[in-house]
Design an enzyme around this catalytic site. Structure first.
Site, PDB file in Angstrom:
ATOM      1  N   ASN A   9       0.872  -1.178   0.000  1.00 28.41           N
ATOM      2  CA  ASN A   9       0.000   0.000   0.000  1.00 28.41           C
ATOM      3  C   ASN A   9       0.907   1.226   0.000  1.00 28.41           C
ATOM      4  O   ASN A   9       1.452   1.598   1.039  1.00 28.41           O
ATOM      5  CB  ASN A   9      -0.890  -0.046   1.259  1.00 28.41           C
ATOM      6  N   LYS A  11       0.206   4.228  -0.318  1.00 29.15           N
ATOM      7  CA  LYS A  11      -0.408   5.434   0.274  1.00 29.15           C
ATOM      8  C   LYS A  11      -0.103   6.658  -0.616  1.00 29.15           C
ATOM      9  O   LYS A  11      -0.013   6.521  -1.827  1.00 29.15           O
ATOM     10  CB  LYS A  11       0.035   5.619   1.726  1.00 29.15           C
ATOM     11  N   HIS A  94      -9.695   1.122   4.604  1.00 32.13           N
ATOM     12  CA  HIS A  94      -8.454   1.304   5.367  1.00 32.13           C
ATOM     13  C   HIS A  94      -8.718   2.250   6.534  1.00 32.13           C
ATOM     14  O   HIS A  94      -9.505   3.195   6.402  1.00 32.13           O
ATOM     15  CB  HIS A  94      -7.357   1.867   4.450  1.00 32.13           C
ATOM     16  N   GLU A  96      -7.119   4.650   7.652  1.00 34.60           N
ATOM     17  CA  GLU A  96      -6.886   6.073   7.331  1.00 34.60           C
ATOM     18  C   GLU A  96      -8.086   6.667   6.598  1.00 34.60           C
ATOM     19  O   GLU A  96      -8.397   7.846   6.763  1.00 34.60           O
ATOM     20  CB  GLU A  96      -5.577   6.206   6.523  1.00 34.60           C
ATOM     21  N   GLU A 166      -5.704  -4.983  10.435  1.00 29.66           N
ATOM     22  CA  GLU A 166      -4.673  -3.978  10.670  1.00 29.66           C
ATOM     23  C   GLU A 166      -4.967  -3.238  11.969  1.00 29.66           C
ATOM     24  O   GLU A 166      -5.764  -2.288  11.976  1.00 29.66           O
ATOM     25  CB  GLU A 166      -4.654  -2.972   9.521  1.00 29.66           C
ATOM     26  N   GLY A 172       2.184   2.238  10.810  1.00 24.23           N
ATOM     27  CA  GLY A 172       3.135   3.339  10.671  1.00 24.23           C
ATOM     28  C   GLY A 172       3.799   3.750  11.974  1.00 24.23           C
ATOM     29  O   GLY A 172       4.455   4.781  12.040  1.00 24.23           O
ATOM     30  N   SER A 212       3.174  -2.155  10.473  1.00 25.72           N
ATOM     31  CA  SER A 212       4.617  -2.214  10.735  1.00 25.72           C
ATOM     32  C   SER A 212       5.224  -3.588  10.444  1.00 25.72           C
ATOM     33  O   SER A 212       6.125  -4.035  11.147  1.00 25.72           O
ATOM     34  CB  SER A 212       4.926  -1.769  12.169  1.00 25.72           C
TER      35      SER A 212
HETATM   36  P1  PGA Z   1       2.570   0.232   7.758  1.00 25.31           P
HETATM   37  O1  PGA Z   1       1.112   0.419   7.090  1.00 25.31           O
HETATM   38  O2  PGA Z   1       3.125  -1.054   7.167  1.00 25.31           O
HETATM   39  O3  PGA Z   1       3.349   1.431   7.324  1.00 25.31           O
HETATM   40  O4  PGA Z   1       2.375   0.136   9.214  1.00 25.31           O
HETATM   41  C1  PGA Z   1       0.260  -0.665   6.846  1.00 25.31           C
HETATM   42  C2  PGA Z   1      -1.016  -0.178   6.227  1.00 25.31           C
HETATM   43  O5  PGA Z   1      -1.499   0.892   6.618  1.00 25.31           O
HETATM   44  O6  PGA Z   1      -1.584  -0.828   5.330  1.00 25.31           O
END
Ligand code: PGA
Length: 249
Positions: A9, A11, A94, A96, A166, A172, A212
């Site tokens: 992803n 982003k 997601h 976010e 997640e 993140g 992460s």
């Molecule tokens: P990250 O994000 O691996 O940077 O923690 C995962 C995601 O949001 O899909």
């Protein structure tokens, strides 16, 4: 059959040129170890990245789609438009999107149905925030997200969905769920799917872990019986890290 999937992803990262470069490197390095690799790029990259893909194990995906089919929705991109680029996957719900763009369960559910109607595989995201885990309601939160997002689908449509667990506190942040925490939640999700759609459907559902995930912890996470791969944010932006995760299977 349950598939092993590692989806990146990206982003809101990478200019077009940088994205093409990353996709080319991944395409070059992608082998055939039975893992499906999905690059979920920004919308503007989709067509160009599609043109760099030559490996059978590599697929293209978007990170979101509109909750409407077409029309006067400035700035939105429909599932049909995404499919027309050659993309085959789309991330939906997601955290976010849920948190920053206020997507509720009903919106997420609409998007899942539009994705399916346009032959896109939804990567349906669920997961609790830290406070919910600390107060011990994380299982209920995830169960409800799945019920409201997916459980009105007919069985033949549900069979096409990929689920990504997640935990929001791990996205993140550098803090990864422990292997046990991931397995525990994935198992709960699979049991919940079994209650609704039966054991065979549950067994065939791919459930990815996200938050992460990196080359150093992917092997341990993927070794769990109910973890079928990962949805990778930060570590998907560097070919060596991303392929390190793909090769951790
Ligand atoms: P990250 O994000 O691996 O940077 O923690 C995962 C995601 O949001 O899909």
């Amino acid at each position: 059959m349950r598939k092993k999937i590692v989806a990146g992803n990206w982003k809101m990262n990478k200019t077009l040129a940088e994205g093409i470069e990353l996709a080319k490197t991944i395409n070059r390095q992608a082998g055939d170890n039975g893992v499906i690799i999905v690059l979920c790029t920004p919308f503007i990259h989709l067509t160009e990245v599609r043109n760099t893909i030559t490996k059978d194990s590599l697929y293209l995906g978007a990170q979101n789609c509109a909750a409407e089919t077409s029309g006067a929705y400035t700035g939105e991109v429909s599932a049909a438009m995404i499919r027309s680029t050659g993309a085959e996957y789309v991330i939906i719900g997601h955290s976010e999107r849920r948190i920053y763009y206020h997507e509720d369960d009903a919106t997420v559910n609409k998007k899942v149905k539009l994705a399916l109607a346009n032959e896109l595989t939804p990567i349906f995201c669920c997961g609790e925030v830290l406070q919910e885990r600390q107060s011990g309601i994380h299982f209920d939160v995830v169960r409800k997200q799945i019920e409201k997002g997916l459980f009105d689908l007919p069985a033949e449509d549900f069979a096409k969905v990929v689920i990504a667990y997640e935990p929001v506190w791990a996205i993140g942040t550098g803090v990864t769920a422990t292997s046990q925490q991931a397995q525990e939640m994935h198992n709960l999700i699979r049991e919940h799917v079994a209650e609704k759609y039966g054991n065979q459907a549950a067994n065939n559902t791919s459930i990815l872990y996200g938050g992460s995930c990196k080359p150093s912890n992917a092997g341990e996470l993927f070794a769990n019986p109910d973890v079928d791969g990962g949805l990778i944010g930060g570590a998907s932006l560097t070919a060596s890290d991303f392929m390190g995760i793909v090769n951790a299977f």
